[in-house]
Scaffold this motif. Structure first.
Motif, PDB file in Angstrom:
ATOM      1  N   GLY A 102       0.780  -1.229   0.000  1.00  0.00           N
ATOM      2  CA  GLY A 102       0.000   0.000   0.000  1.00  0.00           C
ATOM      3  C   GLY A 102       0.809   1.276   0.000  1.00  0.00           C
ATOM      4  N   GLY A 103       2.100   1.173  -0.304  1.00  0.00           N
ATOM      5  CA  GLY A 103       2.943   2.359  -0.392  1.00  0.00           C
ATOM      6  C   GLY A 103       4.220   2.209   0.418  1.00  0.00           C
ATOM      7  N   GLY A 104       5.180   3.068   0.105  1.00  0.00           N
ATOM      8  CA  GLY A 104       6.426   3.070   0.871  1.00  0.00           C
ATOM      9  C   GLY A 104       6.221   3.668   2.253  1.00  0.00           C
ATOM     10  N   THR A 105       7.266   3.678   3.044  1.00  0.00           N
ATOM     11  CA  THR A 105       7.152   4.217   4.405  1.00  0.00           C
ATOM     12  C   THR A 105       8.116   5.373   4.624  1.00  0.00           C
ATOM     13  OG1 THR A 105       8.648   2.450   5.110  1.00  0.00           O
ATOM     14  CG2 THR A 105       6.307   2.129   5.554  1.00  0.00           C
ATOM     15  N   GLU A 106       7.636   6.363   5.372  1.00  0.00           N
ATOM     16  CA  GLU A 106       8.480   7.477   5.784  1.00  0.00           C
ATOM     17  C   GLU A 106       9.335   7.036   6.970  1.00  0.00           C
ATOM     18  OE1 GLU A 106       8.693  10.075   4.071  1.00  0.00           O
ATOM     19  OE2 GLU A 106       6.843  10.124   2.908  1.00  0.00           O
ATOM     20  N   ALA A 107      10.315   7.893   7.309  1.00  0.00           N
ATOM     21  CA  ALA A 107      11.211   7.569   8.414  1.00  0.00           C
ATOM     22  C   ALA A 107      10.442   7.324   9.719  1.00  0.00           C
ATOM     23  CB  ALA A 107      12.232   8.683   8.600  1.00  0.00           C
TER      24      ALA A 107
ATOM     25  N   ARG B 221       2.770   5.959   5.968  1.00  0.00           N
ATOM     26  CA  ARG B 221       2.765   5.584   4.565  1.00  0.00           C
ATOM     27  C   ARG B 221       3.099   6.767   3.680  1.00  0.00           C
ATOM     28  NH1 ARG B 221       3.478   0.485   3.881  1.00  0.00           N
ATOM     29  NH2 ARG B 221       2.326  -0.663   5.455  1.00  0.00           N
ATOM     30  N   SER B 222       3.894   6.524   2.672  1.00  0.00           N
ATOM     31  CA  SER B 222       4.143   7.544   1.659  1.00  0.00           C
ATOM     32  C   SER B 222       3.008   7.530   0.658  1.00  0.00           C
ATOM     33  CB  SER B 222       5.464   7.267   0.947  1.00  0.00           C
ATOM     34  OG  SER B 222       5.564   8.071  -0.204  1.00  0.00           O
ATOM     35  N   GLY B 223       2.479   8.702   0.338  1.00  0.00           N
ATOM     36  CA  GLY B 223       1.452   8.787  -0.679  1.00  0.00           C
ATOM     37  C   GLY B 223       2.025   8.910  -2.082  1.00  0.00           C
ATOM     38  N   LYS B 224       3.333   9.014  -2.174  1.00  0.00           N
ATOM     39  CA  LYS B 224       3.984   9.282  -3.454  1.00  0.00           C
ATOM     40  C   LYS B 224       4.706   8.086  -4.030  1.00  0.00           C
ATOM     41  CE  LYS B 224       5.243  14.118  -3.046  1.00  0.00           C
ATOM     42  NZ  LYS B 224       6.384  14.968  -2.691  1.00  0.00           N
ATOM     43  N   TYR B 225       5.294   7.292  -3.168  1.00  0.00           N
ATOM     44  CA  TYR B 225       6.185   6.241  -3.662  1.00  0.00           C
ATOM     45  C   TYR B 225       5.747   4.878  -3.143  1.00  0.00           C
ATOM     46  CZ  TYR B 225       9.080  10.339  -4.552  1.00  0.00           C
ATOM     47  OH  TYR B 225       9.534  11.559  -4.968  1.00  0.00           O
ATOM     48  N   CYS B 226       6.007   3.855  -3.985  1.00  0.00           N
ATOM     49  CA  CYS B 226       5.594   2.500  -3.615  1.00  0.00           C
ATOM     50  C   CYS B 226       6.615   1.862  -2.662  1.00  0.00           C
ATOM     51  CB  CYS B 226       5.424   1.649  -4.870  1.00  0.00           C
ATOM     52  SG  CYS B 226       6.984   1.176  -5.630  1.00  0.00           S
ATOM     53  N   SER B 227       6.241   0.694  -2.157  1.00  0.00           N
ATOM     54  CA  SER B 227       7.093   0.037  -1.166  1.00  0.00           C
ATOM     55  C   SER B 227       8.379  -0.514  -1.779  1.00  0.00           C
ATOM     56  CB  SER B 227       6.325  -1.087  -0.474  1.00  0.00           C
ATOM     57  OG  SER B 227       5.910  -2.051  -1.428  1.00  0.00           O
ATOM     58  N   LEU B 228       8.402  -0.698  -3.109  1.00  0.00           N
ATOM     59  CA  LEU B 228       9.629  -1.193  -3.755  1.00  0.00           C
ATOM     60  C   LEU B 228      10.670  -0.092  -3.886  1.00  0.00           C
ATOM     61  CD1 LEU B 228       8.147  -3.370  -6.641  1.00  0.00           C
ATOM     62  CD2 LEU B 228       9.000  -4.140  -4.430  1.00  0.00           C
ATOM     63  N   CYS B 229      10.189   1.156  -4.049  1.00  0.00           N
ATOM     64  CA  CYS B 229      11.101   2.273  -4.304  1.00  0.00           C
ATOM     65  C   CYS B 229      11.510   3.006  -3.038  1.00  0.00           C
ATOM     66  CB  CYS B 229      10.433   3.297  -5.224  1.00  0.00           C
ATOM     67  SG  CYS B 229      10.118   2.677  -6.864  1.00  0.00           S
TER      68      CYS B 229
END
Ligand code: ZN
Length: 85
Positions: free
Chosen positions: A18-23, A27-35
């Protein structure tokens, strides 16, 4: 409209996490969990060409023909991550 990752153009609803993670773990609304993970890009040294090759490779691993991968990755240079390069 489906949101897409601003690094690799993958539709966010295709992202299993459902998205990448911030520090701070949000959840990041901009980038996926792979990037994007823990507030940083997972491949910080990638050029846009390397990202396109990487995505075509990932897509062909899922059985997508290379020319389809090429079509899907054509918009990557216009995404937010690459715009100022
Ligand atoms: Zn991505």
């Amino acid at each position: 409209m489906t949101r897409i990752c601003q690094s690799c153009s993958m539709p966010m609803d295709k992202d299993a996490e459902g998205g990448g993670t911030e520090a701070d773990g949000t959840r990041s609304g901009k980038y996926c969990s792979l990037c994007y993970k823990d507030g940083a890009f997972t491949q910080p040294d990638f050029t846009v060409e390397e990202m396109q090759d990487f995505c075509i490779e990932q897509l062909s691993n899922k059985g997508l023909p290379k020319f389809m991968g090429w079509i899907f990755t054509r918009s990557i240079p216009r995404l937010e991550r690459w715009r100022n390069r």
